[in-house]
Design an enzyme around this catalytic site. Structure first.
Site, mmCIF file in Angstrom:
data_model
loop_
_atom_site.group_PDB
_atom_site.id
_atom_site.type_symbol
_atom_site.label_atom_id
_atom_site.label_comp_id
_atom_site.label_asym_id
_atom_site.label_seq_id
_atom_site.Cartn_x
_atom_site.Cartn_y
_atom_site.Cartn_z
ATOM 1 N N SER A 104 39.043 38.083 60.008
ATOM 2 C CA SER A 104 39.986 39.198 60.173
ATOM 3 C C SER A 104 41.363 38.704 60.625
ATOM 4 O O SER A 104 42.369 39.327 60.307
ATOM 5 C CB SER A 104 39.441 40.247 61.144
ATOM 6 O OG SER A 104 39.223 39.672 62.410
ATOM 7 N N ARG A 158 37.182 35.165 40.946
ATOM 8 C CA ARG A 158 37.850 35.050 39.648
ATOM 9 C C ARG A 158 38.113 33.623 39.197
ATOM 10 O O ARG A 158 38.550 33.408 38.058
ATOM 11 C CB ARG A 158 39.157 35.850 39.673
ATOM 12 C CG ARG A 158 38.971 37.336 39.937
ATOM 13 C CD ARG A 158 38.052 37.997 38.923
ATOM 14 N NE ARG A 158 37.904 39.438 39.190
ATOM 15 C CZ ARG A 158 37.249 40.274 38.405
ATOM 16 N NH1 ARG A 158 36.659 39.837 37.311
ATOM 17 N NH2 ARG A 158 37.146 41.550 38.727
ATOM 18 N N ARG A 188 40.740 45.743 40.281
ATOM 19 C CA ARG A 188 39.477 46.158 40.895
ATOM 20 C C ARG A 188 39.371 45.621 42.322
ATOM 21 O O ARG A 188 38.564 46.098 43.108
ATOM 22 C CB ARG A 188 38.287 45.653 40.063
ATOM 23 C CG ARG A 188 38.185 46.261 38.688
ATOM 24 C CD ARG A 188 37.908 47.749 38.740
ATOM 25 N NE ARG A 188 36.656 48.054 39.430
ATOM 26 C CZ ARG A 188 35.445 48.004 38.876
ATOM 27 N NH1 ARG A 188 35.333 47.710 37.601
ATOM 28 N NH2 ARG A 188 34.363 48.284 39.577
ATOM 29 N N GLN A 243 52.911 47.483 38.897
ATOM 30 C CA GLN A 243 52.813 46.938 37.541
ATOM 31 C C GLN A 243 53.754 47.649 36.580
ATOM 32 O O GLN A 243 53.979 48.855 36.708
ATOM 33 C CB GLN A 243 51.356 47.091 37.053
ATOM 34 C CG GLN A 243 51.119 46.536 35.668
ATOM 35 C CD GLN A 243 49.648 46.506 35.306
ATOM 36 O OE1 GLN A 243 48.821 47.062 36.023
ATOM 37 N NE2 GLN A 243 49.327 45.876 34.210
ATOM 38 N N SER A 269 55.252 49.710 33.788
ATOM 39 C CA SER A 269 54.731 50.953 33.224
ATOM 40 C C SER A 269 54.964 50.999 31.721
ATOM 41 O O SER A 269 56.096 50.867 31.251
ATOM 42 C CB SER A 269 55.431 52.148 33.867
ATOM 43 O OG SER A 269 55.200 53.313 33.093
ATOM 44 N N ARG A 275 51.245 53.992 22.996
ATOM 45 C CA ARG A 275 50.676 52.759 23.560
ATOM 46 C C ARG A 275 49.178 52.629 23.306
ATOM 47 O O ARG A 275 48.607 51.558 23.477
ATOM 48 C CB ARG A 275 50.955 52.676 25.057
ATOM 49 C CG ARG A 275 50.181 53.690 25.885
ATOM 50 C CD ARG A 275 50.344 53.412 27.347
ATOM 51 N NE ARG A 275 49.857 54.512 28.163
ATOM 52 C CZ ARG A 275 49.739 54.435 29.476
ATOM 53 N NH1 ARG A 275 50.099 53.339 30.096
ATOM 54 N NH2 ARG A 275 49.298 55.458 30.164
HETATM 55 C C1 LIG Z 1 32.531 37.801 36.848
HETATM 56 C C2 LIG Z 1 32.769 39.267 37.112
HETATM 57 C C3 LIG Z 1 32.307 40.210 36.211
HETATM 58 C C4 LIG Z 1 32.506 41.579 36.437
HETATM 59 N N1 LIG Z 1 32.050 42.499 35.524
HETATM 60 C C5 LIG Z 1 32.240 43.812 35.740
HETATM 61 C C6 LIG Z 1 31.780 44.802 34.815
HETATM 62 O O1 LIG Z 1 31.171 44.493 33.801
HETATM 63 N N2 LIG Z 1 32.047 46.115 35.062
HETATM 64 C C7 LIG Z 1 32.687 46.508 36.191
HETATM 65 O O2 LIG Z 1 32.884 47.702 36.390
HETATM 66 N N3 LIG Z 1 33.149 45.601 37.078
HETATM 67 C C8 LIG Z 1 32.942 44.278 36.888
HETATM 68 N N4 LIG Z 1 33.424 43.375 37.797
HETATM 69 C C9 LIG Z 1 34.194 43.865 38.951
HETATM 70 C C10 LIG Z 1 33.326 43.932 40.215
HETATM 71 O O3 LIG Z 1 32.295 44.876 40.081
HETATM 72 C C11 LIG Z 1 34.212 44.323 41.421
HETATM 73 O O4 LIG Z 1 34.773 45.595 41.200
HETATM 74 C C12 LIG Z 1 35.334 43.351 41.644
HETATM 75 O O5 LIG Z 1 34.842 42.040 41.602
HETATM 76 C C13 LIG Z 1 35.984 43.615 42.992
HETATM 77 O O6 LIG Z 1 35.080 43.190 43.978
HETATM 78 P P1 LIG Z 1 35.006 43.840 45.392
HETATM 79 O O7 LIG Z 1 34.695 45.290 45.296
HETATM 80 O O8 LIG Z 1 34.088 42.969 46.187
HETATM 81 O O9 LIG Z 1 36.537 43.572 45.862
HETATM 82 P P2 LIG Z 1 37.473 44.355 46.853
HETATM 83 O O10 LIG Z 1 37.719 45.733 46.443
HETATM 84 O O11 LIG Z 1 38.676 43.473 46.969
HETATM 85 O O12 LIG Z 1 36.710 44.338 48.196
HETATM 86 C C14 LIG Z 1 36.538 43.170 48.978
HETATM 87 C C15 LIG Z 1 35.360 43.407 49.878
HETATM 88 O O13 LIG Z 1 35.677 44.456 50.789
HETATM 89 C C16 LIG Z 1 34.510 45.248 51.003
HETATM 90 N N5 LIG Z 1 34.766 46.607 50.484
HETATM 91 C C17 LIG Z 1 35.794 46.992 49.672
HETATM 92 N N6 LIG Z 1 35.735 48.299 49.407
HETATM 93 C C18 LIG Z 1 34.657 48.757 50.056
HETATM 94 C C19 LIG Z 1 34.060 50.036 50.130
HETATM 95 N N7 LIG Z 1 34.579 51.108 49.503
HETATM 96 N N8 LIG Z 1 32.956 50.162 50.858
HETATM 97 C C20 LIG Z 1 32.402 49.106 51.493
HETATM 98 N N9 LIG Z 1 32.900 47.856 51.449
HETATM 99 C C21 LIG Z 1 34.027 47.680 50.729
HETATM 100 C C22 LIG Z 1 33.361 44.586 50.268
HETATM 101 O O14 LIG Z 1 32.741 43.653 51.131
HETATM 102 C C23 LIG Z 1 34.085 43.860 49.166
HETATM 103 O O15 LIG Z 1 33.365 42.777 48.616
HETATM 104 C C24 LIG Z 1 33.205 42.015 37.598
HETATM 105 C C25 LIG Z 1 33.672 41.051 38.494
HETATM 106 C C26 LIG Z 1 33.458 39.696 38.282
HETATM 107 C C27 LIG Z 1 33.999 38.682 39.279
#
Ligand SMILES: Cc1cc2nc3c(=O)[nH]c(=O)nc-3n(C[C@H](O)[C@H](O)[C@H](O)COP(=O)(O)OP(=O)(O)OC[C@H]3O[C@@H](n4cnc5c(N)ncnc54)[C@H](O)[C@@H]3O)c2cc1C
Length: 254
Positions: free
Chosen positions: A75, A204, A99, A108, A110, A177
């Site tokens: 943190s 990533r 994501r 980003q 537009s 677009r």
């Molecule tokens: C190789 C790869 C393939 C993927 N393929 C797909 C796919 O096919 N379809 C698809 O939809 N997505 C896909 N994703 C996206 C994936 O599901 C996640 O949305 C993305 O990696 C962001 O991860 P995150 O939510 O951990 O990240 P962040 O949003 O940055 O969050 C970081 C961390 O904070 C915590 N956190 C964040 N938000 C919350 C919350 N609301 N509640 C509780 N804890 C939270 C969690 O610990 C999380 O890991 C893919 C990702 C990767 C790396």
């Protein structure tokens, strides 16, 4: 007719902002070793928790932060924010990028406000170097761009009744677009704290990530390791079996 499209073969990444640390006179820290403002800010925040500004263990900043990562006290890394301008990446890359929510802010280009008649495109890494594939890909995106230009023109006529020209153009572009491909180049400003960057870059830059975002992640790792090694130097960049660069992290999800 649009002018000849520009094709990107790699991202362009520019550091826009880094932390500035101002040490309070009443709480000086016994700093040791080399460090940047961002790293000092995180050390300062960490030391405040235990009021250990006197640095009893005699740790230099980079060892101190290494221990923070090892202990998973990530943190304190959230105080240090880095902003990057990323250009020469595709809309499909940014669709994946955004994501990553926690600790990130995005702005980003537009496609509703900006005319894409001169859009550039990002050559998918898998196609680079194969003349025939690249030629086929290019003819598809060129034809999509021509369709876009034609559609904007027709939609401007269709929306002729809209008095406000700016609004009319926006209405035309937002519909047109739809024919632009995922490879369309975009620009994005990303601000993230060091902890958030680490989490995103770990996911990533891995071998399972899509090739374009993986290439960008590896480039960002290089930039951030040079910028603030104490936050990022546990990333190891290597040549993967698929003959592309990937990275692995030393301390998972601090
Ligand atoms: C190789 C790869 C393939 C993927 N393929 C797909 C796919 O096919 N379809 C698809 O939809 N997505 C896909 N994703 C996206 C994936 O599901 C996640 O949305 C993305 O990696 C962001 O991860 P995150 O939510 O951990 O990240 P962040 O949003 O940055 O969050 C970081 C961390 O904070 C915590 N956190 C964040 N938000 C919350 C919350 N609301 N509640 C509780 N804890 C939270 C969690 O610990 C999380 O890991 C893919 C990702 C990767 C790396």
């Amino acid at each position: 007719m649009p002018s000849a499209a520009q094709y990107y073969r790699e991202p362009r990444i520019t550091l826009l902002a880094r932390p500035t640390f101002t040490e309070p006179d009443h709480l000086p820290v016994s700093w040791l070793g080399e460090s940047t403002d961002g790293e000092r800010l995180a050390e300062f925040a960490g030391r405040l928790c235990y009021m250990s500004q006197r640095n009893p263990a005699g740790r230099n900043t980079r060892d101190y932060l290494e221990n923070i990562k090892k202990q998973g006290h990530g943190s304190v890394l959230e105080h240090a924010n880095y902003s990057l301008l990323v250009e020469g990446v595709s809309r499909s890359l940014t669709h994946e990028l955004v994501r990553h929510r926690a600790g990130f802010a995005y702005s980003q280009l537009s496609q509703r406000y900006v005319d894409e008649s001169d859009a550039a495109f990002v050559v998918p890494p898998a196609v680079i170097g194969d003349e025939s594939l690249e030629g086929a890909w290019r003819s598809q995106v060129d034809s999509a761009l021509a369709s876009y230009v034609g559609l904007v023109e027709q939609l401007m006529t269709l929306y002729g009744w809209v008095a406000d020209r700016v609004h009319r153009r926006k209405m035309a572009r937002e519909a047109a677009r739809g024919v632009l491909p995922n490879s369309t180049e975009t620009k994005i400003v990303i601000t993230g704290n060091a902890r958030a960057w680490r989490t995103m870059l770990e996911l990533r830059s891995s071998e399972g990530a899509e090739l374009e975002i993986r290439r960008m992640a590896v480039a960002v790792i290089r930039l951030l390791v040079a910028e603030a090694p104490a936050f990022f130097s546990d990333f190891e960049i290597y040549d993967a079996e698929d003959r592309r660069e990937a990275a692995r992290i030393g301390y998972h999800k601090v």
